[in-house]
Design an enzyme around this catalytic site. Structure first.
Site, PDB file in Angstrom:
ATOM      1  CB  VAL A   9      58.544 122.918 -72.470  1.00  0.00           C
ATOM      2  CG1 VAL A   9      58.730 123.811 -71.279  1.00  0.00           C
ATOM      3  CG2 VAL A   9      58.104 123.739 -73.655  1.00  0.00           C
TER       4      VAL A   9
ATOM      5  CG  HIS B 177      71.388 149.704 -56.930  1.00  0.00           C
ATOM      6  ND1 HIS B 177      71.963 149.049 -57.999  1.00  0.00           N
ATOM      7  CD2 HIS B 177      72.375 149.909 -56.012  1.00  0.00           C
ATOM      8  CE1 HIS B 177      73.249 148.874 -57.741  1.00  0.00           C
ATOM      9  NE2 HIS B 177      73.522 149.386 -56.550  1.00  0.00           N
TER      10      HIS B 177
HETATM   11  P1  NAI Z   1      56.904 120.470 -76.958  1.00  0.00           P
HETATM   12  O1  NAI Z   1      55.957 120.736 -78.061  1.00  0.00           O
HETATM   13  O2  NAI Z   1      57.378 121.600 -76.114  1.00  0.00           O
HETATM   14  O3  NAI Z   1      58.210 119.765 -77.529  1.00  0.00           O
HETATM   15  C1  NAI Z   1      58.171 118.579 -78.240  1.00  0.00           C
HETATM   16  C2  NAI Z   1      59.477 118.462 -79.025  1.00  0.00           C
HETATM   17  O4  NAI Z   1      59.558 117.166 -79.567  1.00  0.00           O
HETATM   18  C3  NAI Z   1      59.563 119.462 -80.178  1.00  0.00           C
HETATM   19  O5  NAI Z   1      60.800 120.122 -80.146  1.00  0.00           O
HETATM   20  C4  NAI Z   1      59.420 118.573 -81.406  1.00  0.00           C
HETATM   21  O6  NAI Z   1      60.124 119.071 -82.530  1.00  0.00           O
HETATM   22  C5  NAI Z   1      60.015 117.262 -80.901  1.00  0.00           C
HETATM   23  N1  NAI Z   1      59.533 116.086 -81.597  1.00  0.00           N
HETATM   24  C6  NAI Z   1      58.265 115.806 -82.002  1.00  0.00           C
HETATM   25  N2  NAI Z   1      58.230 114.591 -82.606  1.00  0.00           N
HETATM   26  C7  NAI Z   1      59.494 114.102 -82.582  1.00  0.00           C
HETATM   27  C8  NAI Z   1      60.083 112.895 -83.031  1.00  0.00           C
HETATM   28  N3  NAI Z   1      59.380 111.943 -83.655  1.00  0.00           N
HETATM   29  N4  NAI Z   1      61.418 112.723 -82.848  1.00  0.00           N
HETATM   30  C9  NAI Z   1      62.159 113.667 -82.228  1.00  0.00           C
HETATM   31  N5  NAI Z   1      61.652 114.839 -81.777  1.00  0.00           N
HETATM   32  C10 NAI Z   1      60.328 115.049 -81.946  1.00  0.00           C
HETATM   33  O7  NAI Z   1      56.206 119.322 -76.075  1.00  0.00           O
HETATM   34  P2  NAI Z   1      56.568 118.718 -74.665  1.00  0.00           P
HETATM   35  O8  NAI Z   1      57.963 119.019 -74.270  1.00  0.00           O
HETATM   36  O9  NAI Z   1      56.107 117.319 -74.733  1.00  0.00           O
HETATM   37  O10 NAI Z   1      55.617 119.537 -73.705  1.00  0.00           O
HETATM   38  C11 NAI Z   1      54.207 119.585 -73.952  1.00  0.00           C
HETATM   39  C12 NAI Z   1      53.653 120.902 -73.539  1.00  0.00           C
HETATM   40  O11 NAI Z   1      53.619 120.991 -72.129  1.00  0.00           O
HETATM   41  C13 NAI Z   1      54.477 122.095 -73.998  1.00  0.00           C
HETATM   42  O12 NAI Z   1      54.082 122.511 -75.271  1.00  0.00           O
HETATM   43  C14 NAI Z   1      54.156 123.133 -72.996  1.00  0.00           C
HETATM   44  O13 NAI Z   1      53.061 123.850 -73.436  1.00  0.00           O
HETATM   45  C15 NAI Z   1      53.794 122.345 -71.749  1.00  0.00           C
HETATM   46  N6  NAI Z   1      54.870 122.478 -70.782  1.00  0.00           N
HETATM   47  C16 NAI Z   1      55.143 123.723 -70.290  1.00  0.00           C
HETATM   48  C17 NAI Z   1      56.165 123.909 -69.407  1.00  0.00           C
HETATM   49  C18 NAI Z   1      56.471 125.284 -68.937  1.00  0.00           C
HETATM   50  O14 NAI Z   1      55.651 126.163 -69.151  1.00  0.00           O
HETATM   51  N7  NAI Z   1      57.609 125.524 -68.298  1.00  0.00           N
HETATM   52  C19 NAI Z   1      56.964 122.796 -68.904  1.00  0.00           C
HETATM   53  C20 NAI Z   1      56.624 121.533 -69.523  1.00  0.00           C
HETATM   54  C21 NAI Z   1      55.590 121.401 -70.408  1.00  0.00           C
END
Ligand code: NAI
Ligand code: FAD
Length: 472
Positions: free
Chosen positions: A191, A451
């Site tokens: 995300v 609409h």
């Molecule tokens: P995330 O869990 O969404 O994504 C992390 C990504 O990094 C995953 O696709 C994973 O496969 C990848 N990854 C993990 N280790 C890796 C590696 N060694 N090399 C390459 N890729 C790797 O976590 P993110 O983006 O850090 O966000 C954290 C949380 O913050 C999210 O889970 C979400 O809950 C929250 N968030 C929510 C938002 C929204 O609601 N719009 C916006 C931003 C964050």
């Protein structure tokens, strides 16, 4: 300094829990240690370095991209549009300050004691919990009959490299770049990676996202993820999936990421690197050993379905416990725990928590994906309608994407709704309400939608569940 309820953490989980507890008549304190620009600032990750600033920058960058690429279709042109990054960041910071002051105002209004500093448990005595607060070296002791822990989460780091928030950035640094990097690498197409990649790509960076998983955005419905992937590629965001990250070299003016793309060793040079590989619960400094608070196998505070920890009178909510790391999930848990302490019996349904990713197009969903339904052997009907045929979307100049409704084949109860397209962050709430009220697709098909409005696409998707779509 003796309270009925002490909330540790002033993010969307903690500050909302404190307000609800005070409304219910408890003598309440909220302790928060978040420091922004050298000053304490309520609102936690969400307000200071998360949801709110990221959406402010997404809007600014979207406006710039529209002026640069799309307004010409409306007959509006502007020679050589420019973005003033300093002003854009100031606008974002002003929004944060306004909201943080708003929380302080609500605390005063509800007679909540606002305490700043870092909280740690010191002991449990006669059923009460003793908490020490360290305010930049000045210490004070607090006594709590009941505690709600809402300490949130922090970015997960890669072992290969340290975040310095100069060249190697976490979400805090990614929201504060003082100029547009020519080449930007992001590790993690989750995300944060997609939202922050969108911001800097719209402002002119060449963005490459390196993702370990082989499937792009596997948490979303596959059809929605594919549609988003197509549009991000069109916008020039380069996404490489199935990579394995190797060494990372941080030089004074650039970063080199070595990785394996599944076939060969590769290296990528960029001006800045954002690391967005997930977040971990924030338990640091709480001194949970002093009271014997237990964690689960993934390092989150262990709670049951009612957010009770292993200790009597200690609850935990939000990012520091199991479940999605979302602000609205944290807030709702805060309300529910305060009400349960007051003896009420509120209900929380994990299945109706909406997800939104604020890319362009936005994506949003609630309930089960097609894959989840197939894996659990549930027979379902599907109705899909496109924004392309919607007059309001065409008027907006943003008519990509679709709405998909999945309903039980026998009962027609809606099981999942998946959207990609304009303002689906707003449209998803209709689906949440429908699911909370156990609506069928037929219920939505029989409801009159204004609409011209984007919501007509939901109506059409509901009609499509029984093969009677009017505009498709
Ligand atoms: P995330 O869990 O969404 O994504 C992390 C990504 O990094 C995953 O696709 C994973 O496969 C990848 N990854 C993990 N280790 C890796 C590696 N060694 N090399 C390459 N890729 C790797 O976590 P993110 O983006 O850090 O966000 C954290 C949380 O913050 C999210 O889970 C979400 O809950 C929250 N968030 C929510 C938002 C929204 O609601 N719009 C916006 C931003 C964050
Ligand atoms: P937090 O918001 O992390 O708050 C915890 C607070 O407790 C912090 O202020 C912390 O300093 C304080 N604290 C911790 N330990 C102590 C201690 N011992 N003593 C005193 N204080 C302590 N979610 C969405 O729903 N929508 C979004 O659009 C969205 N965008 C995001 C964008 C980014 C860049 C990031 C990083 C996250 C985003 N999130 C989004 C996720 C959202 O920010 C979190 O789910 C939410 O903040 C969790 O709330 P919380 O109250 O559990 O914790």
């Amino acid at each position: 300094m003796d309270f009925d309820i002490v909330v540790i953490g002033g993010g969307p989980g903690g500050y909302v829990a404190a307000i609800r507890a005070a409304q219910l008549g408890f003598k309440t304190a909220c302790i928060d240690g978040f420091v922004r620009d050298g000053r304490y600032s309520l609102g936690g990750t969400c307000l200071n370095v998360g949801c709110i600033p990221s959406k402010a920058l997404l809007q600014s960058s979207e406006n710039f991209a529209e002026l640069t690429h799309s307004f010409a279709d409306h007959g509006i042109t502007c020679d050589n549009p420019k973005i003033n990054i300093e002003k854009m960041l100031k606008r974002k910071d002003d929004i944060i300050s306004k909201n943080a002051n708003g929380i302080s105002f609500l605390f005063k209004k509800n007679k909540i004691t606002e305490i700043h500093g870092w909280a740690s448990f010191t002991a449990e005595e006669s059923g009460k919990y003793l908490i020490q607060v360290d305010d930049k070296g000045t210490k004070q002791n607090i006594i709590a009959a009941k505690v709600i822990i809402a300490t949130g989460s922090t970015p997960r780091e890669l072992q290969q490299v340290k975040i310095d928030n100069k060249n190697i950035l976490d979400n805090t640094g990614a929201l504060d770049l003082s100029s547009v990097p020519k080449d930007l690498c992001i590790i993690g197409a989750g995300v944060i990676g997609l939202e922050m990649g969108s911001v800097w790509s719209r402002l002119g960076s060449n963005v490459t996202i390196l993702e370990a998983a082989t499937q792009f955005l596997s948490t979303a419905d596959e059809q929605v993820a594919k549609e988003l992937h197509k549009h991000l590629l069109k916008q020039g965001i380069n996404i490489k999936t199935g990579v394995q990250i190797g060494d990372i070299n941080n030089k004074s003016d650039s970063v080199t990421v070595h990785y394996n793309d599944g076939k060969d060793k590769q290296e990528l040079h960029s001006d800045k690197l954002i690391v967005a590989v997930g977040r971990v619960p924030n338990i640091e400094g709480l001194n949970i050993e002093a009271i014997g608070l237990k964690l689960d196998e993934r390092g989150f505070i262990n709670v049951n379905d009612l957010n009770q920890t292993n200790l009597p009178n200690v609850w935990a909510i939000g990012d520091c416990v199991r479940g999605p790391m979302l602000a609205h999930k944290a807030s709702e848990e805060g309300v529910i725990v305060a009400e349960r302490i007051a003896g009420q019996q509120p209900h929380f349904d994990f299945n109706t928590i909406p997800w939104v990713i604020y890319t362009n197009p936005e994506i949003a969903w609630v309930g089960k994906t097609e894959k989840q339904l197939k894996d659990s052997g549930i027979a379902y009907k599907k109705g899909v309608a496109n924004f392309m045929a919607n007059g309001r979307a065409l008027g907006l100049g943003n008519s990509v994407g679709f709405v998909k409704i999945l309903s039980d084949e026998t009962t027609d109860r809606i099981l999942g709704v998946h959207m990609v397209g304009p303002f689906v962050s707003e449209l998803i709430t209709e689906a949440v309400v429908a699911m909370e009220f156990m609506a069928s697709s037929e219920d939505l098909a029989r409801i009159i939608h204004a609409h011209p409005s984007l919501s007509e696409v939901i109506h059409e998707a509901a009609l499509a569940c029984s093969d009677r779509q009017l505009h498709g």
